[in-house]
Design a protein around this motif. Sequence first.
Motif, PDB file in Angstrom:
ATOM      1  N   UNK A 141       0.838  -1.204   0.000  1.00 15.15           N
ATOM      2  CA  UNK A 141       0.000   0.000   0.000  1.00 15.15           C
ATOM      3  C   UNK A 141       0.874   1.257   0.000  1.00 15.15           C
ATOM      4  N   UNK A 142       1.864   1.290   0.893  1.00 18.05           N
ATOM      5  CA  UNK A 142       2.753   2.459   0.958  1.00 18.05           C
ATOM      6  C   UNK A 142       3.547   2.589  -0.336  1.00 18.05           C
ATOM      7  N   UNK A 143       4.026   1.458  -0.855  1.00 15.62           N
ATOM      8  CA  UNK A 143       4.816   1.475  -2.084  1.00 15.62           C
ATOM      9  C   UNK A 143       4.010   2.028  -3.252  1.00 15.62           C
ATOM     10  N   UNK A 164       6.663   8.214   1.516  1.00 21.38           N
ATOM     11  CA  UNK A 164       5.916   7.226   0.737  1.00 21.38           C
ATOM     12  C   UNK A 164       6.848   6.253   0.013  1.00 21.38           C
ATOM     13  N   UNK A 165       8.081   6.159   0.495  1.00 21.61           N
ATOM     14  CA  UNK A 165       9.041   5.217  -0.058  1.00 21.61           C
ATOM     15  C   UNK A 165       9.449   4.215   1.024  1.00 21.61           C
ATOM     16  N   UNK A 171       6.842   4.175 -11.936  1.00 26.07           N
ATOM     17  CA  UNK A 171       6.498   2.877 -12.520  1.00 26.07           C
ATOM     18  C   UNK A 171       7.454   1.784 -12.040  1.00 26.07           C
ATOM     19  N   UNK A 172       8.730   2.137 -11.888  1.00 24.64           N
ATOM     20  CA  UNK A 172       9.720   1.174 -11.401  1.00 24.64           C
ATOM     21  C   UNK A 172       9.404   0.759  -9.963  1.00 24.64           C
ATOM     22  N   UNK A 173       9.078   1.757  -9.126  1.00 23.17           N
ATOM     23  CA  UNK A 173       8.727   1.465  -7.734  1.00 23.17           C
ATOM     24  C   UNK A 173       7.498   0.570  -7.668  1.00 23.17           C
ATOM     25  N   UNK A 183       9.032  -5.876  -6.411  1.00 24.07           N
ATOM     26  CA  UNK A 183       8.346  -6.852  -5.557  1.00 24.07           C
ATOM     27  C   UNK A 183       8.729  -6.710  -4.101  1.00 24.07           C
ATOM     28  N   UNK A 184       9.841  -6.029  -3.804  1.00 25.38           N
ATOM     29  CA  UNK A 184      10.265  -5.864  -2.409  1.00 25.38           C
ATOM     30  C   UNK A 184      11.135  -4.633  -2.287  1.00 25.38           C
TER      31      UNK A 184
END
Length: 210
Positions: free
Chosen positions: A75-77, A127-128, A203-205, A209-210
Amino acid sequence: MIPGSTAASFLLVVVLGAISPGPDFVVVTRSSLTGGRRAGIAAGAGIALGVFIWVAAIALGVAAVLTASAIAFTVVKLAGAAYLVFLGIKAWLAVRRGGYRDLGAGEHKPPLAAGAAFRQGLFTNLLNPKVAVYYLALLPQFLPADGAALQTLELTAIATAGTVLWFGTLALVVGALRRFFGDGRVRRGLDAVLGSVLVALGLKVAAETA
């Protein structure tokens, strides 16, 4: 108290981590170009506050819960990815609207305000969730086995200071070159490039997947 050598090593690692190109770097650079050194420094201060909050959250165990929960992390990502794309689209819209004029001829639109730049830096960092992962892995390497709250607070202050040091320097350098980029066509091209970089990072973020 944290030994001086340990504090210096931690500061060096923090600065080297901050230097790595990423969303924070792009936000400070664009803030400095669109609002001058003051806006760039404000964006860097927002990022530093974000680092402070993340490290404090680690000390309280909040960040560990976030990284342990796949749903919360995602969610944060995704929120962070959406915010980066939003900033990139804003830059694209500025390019489409035009209105760029040479700095010497007067600005057609007001420069980016320091308050807005501060918020952009803060939200980009908060937010990262990768920031939480980074400091969760980093802090234990510099804390003694019986590390007390005071020592964690010291490292928090060092992390914040190191972030301010790097992004403040970046803002001053880019702000000093702002007149070099004073040609309206050059600034329009920079907005197009930095907007594209922000969208690509978003888009990369989102795809990670982790």
